[in-house]
Structure formats: C-alpha cells, structure tokens
Write a protein that holds these residues in place. Structure first.
Motif, PDB file in Angstrom:
ATOM      1  N   GLN A  29      -4.642 -55.652  74.554  1.00  0.00           N
ATOM      2  CA  GLN A  29      -5.768 -55.465  75.064  1.00  0.00           C
ATOM      3  C   GLN A  29      -5.689 -56.692  74.031  1.00  0.00           C
ATOM      4  N   VAL A  30      -6.319 -58.010  73.705  1.00  0.00           N
ATOM      5  CA  VAL A  30      -6.900 -58.948  72.039  1.00  0.00           C
ATOM      6  C   VAL A  30      -8.438 -58.527  72.865  1.00  0.00           C
ATOM      7  N   GLN A  31      -9.015 -58.848  71.657  1.00  0.00           N
ATOM      8  CA  GLN A  31     -10.892 -59.180  71.679  1.00  0.00           C
ATOM      9  C   GLN A  31     -10.562 -60.456  71.237  1.00  0.00           C
ATOM     10  N   LEU A  32     -11.900 -61.469  71.761  1.00  0.00           N
ATOM     11  CA  LEU A  32     -12.366 -63.339  71.253  1.00  0.00           C
ATOM     12  C   LEU A  32     -13.729 -63.237  71.216  1.00  0.00           C
ATOM     13  N   VAL A  33     -13.330 -63.597  70.164  1.00  0.00           N
ATOM     14  CA  VAL A  33     -15.126 -64.392  69.757  1.00  0.00           C
ATOM     15  C   VAL A  33     -15.415 -65.218  69.189  1.00  0.00           C
ATOM     16  N   GLU A  34     -15.751 -66.445  69.791  1.00  0.00           N
ATOM     17  CA  GLU A  34     -15.833 -67.745  68.803  1.00  0.00           C
ATOM     18  C   GLU A  34     -16.957 -67.897  68.706  1.00  0.00           C
ATOM     19  N   SER A  35     -17.108 -68.729  67.776  1.00  0.00           N
ATOM     20  CA  SER A  35     -18.962 -69.128  66.493  1.00  0.00           C
ATOM     21  C   SER A  35     -18.195 -70.760  66.483  1.00  0.00           C
ATOM     22  N   GLY A  36     -19.662 -71.370  65.853  1.00  0.00           N
ATOM     23  CA  GLY A  36     -19.824 -72.841  65.606  1.00  0.00           C
ATOM     24  C   GLY A  36     -19.904 -74.200  66.269  1.00  0.00           C
ATOM     25  N   GLY A  37     -20.608 -73.554  67.786  1.00  0.00           N
ATOM     26  CA  GLY A  37     -20.670 -74.166  68.390  1.00  0.00           C
ATOM     27  C   GLY A  37     -22.638 -74.834  68.168  1.00  0.00           C
ATOM     28  N   GLY A  38     -22.865 -75.592  68.692  1.00  0.00           N
ATOM     29  CA  GLY A  38     -24.470 -76.528  67.949  1.00  0.00           C
ATOM     30  C   GLY A  38     -24.152 -77.223  69.209  1.00  0.00           C
ATOM     31  N   LEU A  39     -25.939 -77.602  67.720  1.00  0.00           N
ATOM     32  CA  LEU A  39     -26.017 -79.519  68.656  1.00  0.00           C
ATOM     33  C   LEU A  39     -26.423 -80.648  67.369  1.00  0.00           C
ATOM     34  N   VAL A  40     -25.325 -81.549  67.909  1.00  0.00           N
ATOM     35  CA  VAL A  40     -24.456 -82.478  67.170  1.00  0.00           C
ATOM     36  C   VAL A  40     -24.702 -84.460  67.990  1.00  0.00           C
ATOM     37  N   GLN A  41     -25.190 -85.297  67.247  1.00  0.00           N
ATOM     38  CA  GLN A  41     -24.949 -86.305  67.453  1.00  0.00           C
ATOM     39  C   GLN A  41     -23.799 -87.021  68.055  1.00  0.00           C
ATOM     40  N   ALA A  42     -23.793 -88.592  69.138  1.00  0.00           N
ATOM     41  CA  ALA A  42     -22.233 -88.416  68.943  1.00  0.00           C
ATOM     42  C   ALA A  42     -21.851 -89.600  68.075  1.00  0.00           C
ATOM     43  N   GLY A  43     -21.170 -89.174  68.008  1.00  0.00           N
ATOM     44  CA  GLY A  43     -20.199 -89.498  66.852  1.00  0.00           C
ATOM     45  C   GLY A  43     -19.935 -88.231  65.453  1.00  0.00           C
ATOM     46  N   GLY A  44     -20.647 -86.595  65.802  1.00  0.00           N
ATOM     47  CA  GLY A  44     -20.425 -86.557  64.250  1.00  0.00           C
ATOM     48  C   GLY A  44     -19.341 -85.622  65.427  1.00  0.00           C
ATOM     49  N   SER A  45     -19.410 -83.894  64.384  1.00  0.00           N
ATOM     50  CA  SER A  45     -18.828 -83.315  63.858  1.00  0.00           C
ATOM     51  C   SER A  45     -18.700 -82.029  64.393  1.00  0.00           C
ATOM     52  N   LEU A  46     -17.969 -81.172  64.361  1.00  0.00           N
ATOM     53  CA  LEU A  46     -18.068 -80.126  64.628  1.00  0.00           C
ATOM     54  C   LEU A  46     -16.689 -78.316  64.397  1.00  0.00           C
ATOM     55  N   ARG A  47     -16.922 -77.301  63.964  1.00  0.00           N
ATOM     56  CA  ARG A  47     -15.386 -76.644  64.313  1.00  0.00           C
ATOM     57  C   ARG A  47     -15.099 -75.769  64.687  1.00  0.00           C
ATOM     58  N   LEU A  48     -14.602 -75.506  65.336  1.00  0.00           N
ATOM     59  CA  LEU A  48     -15.451 -74.057  66.243  1.00  0.00           C
ATOM     60  C   LEU A  48     -14.174 -73.037  65.717  1.00  0.00           C
ATOM     61  N   SER A  49     -14.374 -71.808  66.280  1.00  0.00           N
ATOM     62  CA  SER A  49     -13.331 -70.655  64.714  1.00  0.00           C
ATOM     63  C   SER A  49     -13.680 -69.764  66.036  1.00  0.00           C
ATOM     64  N   CYS A  50     -12.307 -69.395  66.551  1.00  0.00           N
ATOM     65  CA  CYS A  50     -11.941 -68.400  67.484  1.00  0.00           C
ATOM     66  C   CYS A  50     -11.536 -66.841  66.344  1.00  0.00           C
ATOM     67  N   ALA A  51     -12.204 -65.596  66.426  1.00  0.00           N
ATOM     68  CA  ALA A  51     -11.895 -64.521  66.113  1.00  0.00           C
ATOM     69  C   ALA A  51     -11.152 -63.722  66.883  1.00  0.00           C
TER      70      ALA A  51
END
Length: 123
Positions: free
Chosen positions: A1-23
C-alpha cells in the motif's frame, strides 16, 4: 500500500506560481512511477505530468509543457509539481498518483491516489 497526501494548493493570480507537494508513505516509494493529474468541474480527470522512479525521466501534457516541472526527492518520499505562468484554465483539483506504467498518461495505470488539492487561478 502507498498513501499519498497532497499540499500546496491555493488561490493565485494569473501569471503566478505555486508548488504542489505529494508526501508518500508505505511501500518502497522510489520504485513507483509518479504522476500528477487534475480535474476541473464538469470535466474528466486529465494527465498533467509524470516522472519515472529510476531514471527520473519526465513526461508532460502539451498544455503545461514549459510551464510546469515535476520532480521527486526519494530521500523525503515526496514528489513536487512546480507550476509557473499559471493560467485561469489551470484551475482544478490536482491529484498525485502512484502508478505501474512508466510515463503513462492514463488514469487506469495509476493504482494509488491522494485526496487532491485545489488550485484556483484568478484573472
């Protein structure tokens, strides 16, 4: 079994950046090809990016090529999705997945899924 948990989402303006993580936890993380998918309201889940477990080869959907970068840190059991130059049509719930076919863009080739993280890009 593998458990996956994402984080890092949110609200950003067009042209911006985000980094998502998956532990990841569970069985040998480094063996699995990993992928990111997304699903917008009323649409099917679609492939975004994938990374191989051994050779660290990467694969991208045409719509994100040159803007998104997938990477993995096996020491931390974590996969990342760096998203730059975000557009309104990148708005979706983003899912991390562990698969069985290297570089696959198909949902059916991924056996383990996280719960998803919302990314909203405003104009």
């Amino acid at each position: 079994q593998v458990q996956l948990v994402e984080s890092g989402g949110g609200l950003v303006q067009a042209g911006g950046s985000l980094r998502l993580s998956c532990a990841a936890s569970g069985r040998t993380f480094s063996m699995y090809p990993m992928g990111w998918f997304r699903q917008a309201p009323g649409k099917e889940r679609e492939f975004v990016a994938a990374i191989n477990g051994r050779t660290i080869s990467t694969y991208y959907a045409d719509s994100v090529k040159g803007r998104f970068t997938i990477s993995r840190d096996s020491a931390k059991n974590t996969v990342y999705l760096q998203m730059n130059s975000l557009r309104v049509d990148d708005t979706a719930v983003y899912y991390c997945a562990a698969g069985v076919v290297i570089g696959s863009k198909e949902v059916r080739h991924y056996n383990y899924w996280g719960q998803g993280t919302q990314v909203t890009v405003s104009s």
